[in-house]
Design a protein around this motif. Structure first.
Motif, PDB file in Angstrom:
ATOM      1  N   ARG A   1     -51.360  -4.901  93.487  1.00 53.38           N
ATOM      2  CA  ARG A   1     -50.415  -4.469  92.467  1.00 53.38           C
ATOM      3  C   ARG A   1     -49.232  -3.689  93.052  1.00 53.38           C
ATOM      4  N   LEU A   2     -49.443  -2.975  94.126  1.00 55.83           N
ATOM      5  CA  LEU A   2     -48.342  -2.204  94.691  1.00 55.83           C
ATOM      6  C   LEU A   2     -47.278  -3.113  95.281  1.00 55.83           C
ATOM      7  N   SER A   3     -47.705  -4.129  96.003  1.00 60.20           N
ATOM      8  CA  SER A   3     -46.747  -5.049  96.604  1.00 60.20           C
ATOM      9  C   SER A   3     -45.989  -5.823  95.532  1.00 60.20           C
ATOM     10  N   PHE A   4     -46.710  -6.404  94.581  1.00 62.34           N
ATOM     11  CA  PHE A   4     -46.044  -7.181  93.549  1.00 62.34           C
ATOM     12  C   PHE A   4     -45.223  -6.281  92.623  1.00 62.34           C
ATOM     13  N   GLY A   5     -45.679  -5.062  92.417  1.00 70.15           N
ATOM     14  CA  GLY A   5     -44.933  -4.151  91.564  1.00 70.15           C
ATOM     15  C   GLY A   5     -43.591  -3.752  92.140  1.00 70.15           C
ATOM     16  N   SER A   6     -43.399  -3.965  93.429  1.00 67.91           N
ATOM     17  CA  SER A   6     -42.143  -3.583  94.071  1.00 67.91           C
ATOM     18  C   SER A   6     -41.138  -4.724  94.144  1.00 67.91           C
TER      19      SER A   6
ATOM     20  N   ALA B   1     -54.145  -1.133  83.977  1.00 69.30           N
ATOM     21  CA  ALA B   1     -54.946  -0.036  84.497  1.00 69.30           C
ATOM     22  C   ALA B   1     -54.336   0.455  85.797  1.00 69.30           C
ATOM     23  N   ARG B   2     -54.053   1.746  85.881  1.00 68.59           N
ATOM     24  CA  ARG B   2     -53.340   2.347  87.004  1.00 68.59           C
ATOM     25  C   ARG B   2     -51.953   1.716  87.143  1.00 68.59           C
ATOM     26  N   THR B   3     -51.124   1.954  86.130  1.00 77.63           N
ATOM     27  CA  THR B   3     -49.759   1.446  86.118  1.00 77.63           C
ATOM     28  C   THR B   3     -49.020   1.862  87.382  1.00 77.63           C
TER      29      THR B   3
ATOM     30  N   TRP C   1     -45.210   5.020  92.741  1.00 79.81           N
ATOM     31  CA  TRP C   1     -46.150   5.982  92.168  1.00 79.81           C
ATOM     32  C   TRP C   1     -47.193   5.241  91.357  1.00 79.81           C
ATOM     33  N   ILE C   2     -48.426   5.763  91.368  1.00 86.54           N
ATOM     34  CA  ILE C   2     -49.515   5.189  90.598  1.00 86.54           C
ATOM     35  C   ILE C   2     -49.956   6.210  89.549  1.00 86.54           C
ATOM     36  N   GLU C   3     -50.000   5.787  88.283  1.00 85.17           N
ATOM     37  CA  GLU C   3     -50.479   6.657  87.204  1.00 85.17           C
ATOM     38  C   GLU C   3     -51.999   6.601  87.155  1.00 85.17           C
TER      39      GLU C   3
END
Length: 508
Positions: free
Chosen positions: A400-405, A419-421, A430-432
């Motif tokens: 999720r971190l890679s794709f979220g960027s 889950a963990r936006t 940042w991870i919630e």
């Protein structure tokens, strides 16, 4: 502010500590002692079994076993490699444990590990630490399966073995820990799903790595309440409705008036001074009855409740009196709304939140979103991001971190919901960690969209607005779950708890 570290970042921080005069062997001694103390507290009585791998994580386990044995505890080490097979400093750690009589045996298979774990009150998982990338190969796969199957409390050392420490991905047998004692800083794989589910309660032990070494290498932020409090835009005593932020919401369609209503009301609840809702002409009467404090403006429609492409002209005109615009909640993917979304993204030179079906308008071609130069927040859930990038949902969820960027650029922040936006923007990520499964309910994203739009209208930069908005939304969801249980939370419950989340943050 804390940081969650990748394996490379953790190694860099440790190398800085070693260069400053703290030997790696001493770091291992401190880590092992911390594990021993946590294990003793977690299992005041009964036998403790420590499963030690071949690397430094295994060295931590050997030291923990030595300390527990010296304290008179019933301890047994199940070693996946004999002390002679280990590299320094793990080898010396094992030798020191054997020298004082710590009982141990070489365990070459999952069956042998399973037999050695029988009757244990607590199992210490010291097989793999940070740097592991799944899947585990044999004999380790069967060893991890044996640990995962044991009916005893499990304390993981640094990482639950089998979980990717950089992404949280799990693609094979993996330990489900009750507690993970990690060192120096949380690892990314402990706070991102699915790794977070395997970690149990995460505790961080300070073993002497200087804080500046962590801050110098850490990329993934774990913001705390002080960070959020600094971001929150307090209203000055001489404020008026115009100075508190004017948001224009473009939302709704036939059968989807709730999305427009919740987004608009959420913007007001978080403190916007003036909210205008622009919607298809035939929806005005319905939405006016729902939203007394919101100004409703009609837009041309190509069918009942569906925006016409000509609506873009009116939206651009209305936006001249707004500080920010939110487009997307409930507008559908009919031809008219898609055309409106394209024009707004291309022509609005002002802060913009692109949500829901406005994102789907760019399926397969996200470049117009990425290339915006005005402040922008994009809010895809995994399905929407899948359509934008042409990647599978499974691929996105595994990293999720890679794709979220991948959508974030200079002035564009991306909120990868779930889950963990994950929030990415301005070179930060940042991870919630707040929020709960009860928030997986229709309309929850509409509430978040309204919050984000209002914060942009109040003048926050995209990353800051996204981080603060996601956090307050998550805390509102948690407070709703406390009152109503996670099973019974609805989007309107989250909306209703926004004031409580703000009061909690402000200490009121």
């Amino acid at each position: 502010m804390l940081f969650a570290l990748t394996a490379a970042e953790m190694r860099s921080a440790e190398e800085s500590a070693v260069a400053a005069g703290l030997p790696l062997a001493e770091l291992m001694e401190r880590a092992g002692a911390a594990v021993a103390a946590d294990a003793a507290a977690g299992a005041p009585a009964g036998r403790i079994a420590v499963v030690c791998g071949k690397g430094n994580n295994g060295g931590d386990g050997w030291i923990a076993a030595r300390e527990l044995h010296a304290a008179g505890r019933d301890i047994r080490v199940l070693a996946l490699a004999s002390p002679d097979e280990l590299a320094s400093p793990a080898r010396e750690a094992a030798y020191s444990a054997v020298a004082i009589g710590v009982p141990w045996s070489r365990a070459a298979s999952g069956e042998e590990v399973a037999a050695g774990l029988e009757g244990a009150a607590l199992v210490v998982d010291a097989v793999f630490g940070f740097g592991f990338h799944p899947p585990a190969r044999e004999p380790y796969a069967s060893v991890l399966a044996a640990i995962a199957a044991i009916d005893a409390a499990i304390l993981a050392v640094d990482m639950p073995s089998g979980v990717d420490s950089d992404t949280g991905a799990v693609s094979g047998p993996a330990v489900h820990a009750d507690v993970t004692l990690t060192f120096t800083a949380p690892k990314v794989g402990l706070v991102a799903y699915p790794g977070a589910e395997h970690a149990g309660e995460v505790r961080v032990a300070d073993i002497g790595v200087p804080r500046q070494a962590i801050e110098g290498v850490g990329r993934v932020e774990l913001l705390d309440e002080e960070d959020f409090l600094e971001l929150f835009p307090l209203t000055p005593p001489d404020a008026n409705k115009g100075s508190r932020g004017r948001l224009l919401v473009v939302a709704g369609s036939r059968g989807m008036t709730g999305a427009a209503a919740m987004a608009s009301e959420a913007a007001l609840r978080i403190g916007a001074g003036y909210v205008t809702l622009a919607c298809a002409d035939s929806l005005v009467e319905t939405l006016a009855a729902k939203l007394t404090p919101v100004v409703i403006r009609p837009l041309p429609e190509e069918a009942p409740g569906v925006l016409d492409p000509r609506a873009a002209e009116e939206v651009l005109r209305l936006a001249e009196r707004a500080d920010a615009v939110l487009v997307g909640p409930g507008i559908t993917t009919a031809a008219g709304p898609l055309a409106v979304s394209h024009r707004l993204v291309a022509e609005l030179a002002m802060p913009l939140v692109v949500d829901a079906d406005a994102l789907n308008a760019f399926a397969g071609d996200p470049e117009p979103l990425r290339s915006r130069t005005s402040p922008t927040v994009l809010t895809p859930h995994p399905g929407e991001l899948s359509r934008l990038l042409g990647a599978s949902i499974a691929e996105i969820q595994s990293d999720r971190l890679s794709f979220g960027s991948r959508l974030a650029t200079g002035r564009v922040a991306c909120v990868l919901k779930g889950a963990r936006t994950v929030v990415t923007g301005e070179g930060r990520q940042w991870i919630e960690t707040a929020g709960n499964q009860g928030m997986a309910t229709a309309g929850s994203g509409d509430v978040l969209g309204g919050i984000l739009g209002a914060l942009l209208a109040k003048g926050l930069a995209p990353y800051e607005a996204a981080a603060l908005g996601v956090h307050l939304h998550a805390r509102a969801g948690d407070l709703a779950a406390v009152a109503l249980t996670e099973e019974c939370v609805t989007a309107t419950d989250i909306l209703g708890r926004i004031p409580d989340a703000v009061a909690e943050l402000l200490g009121r």
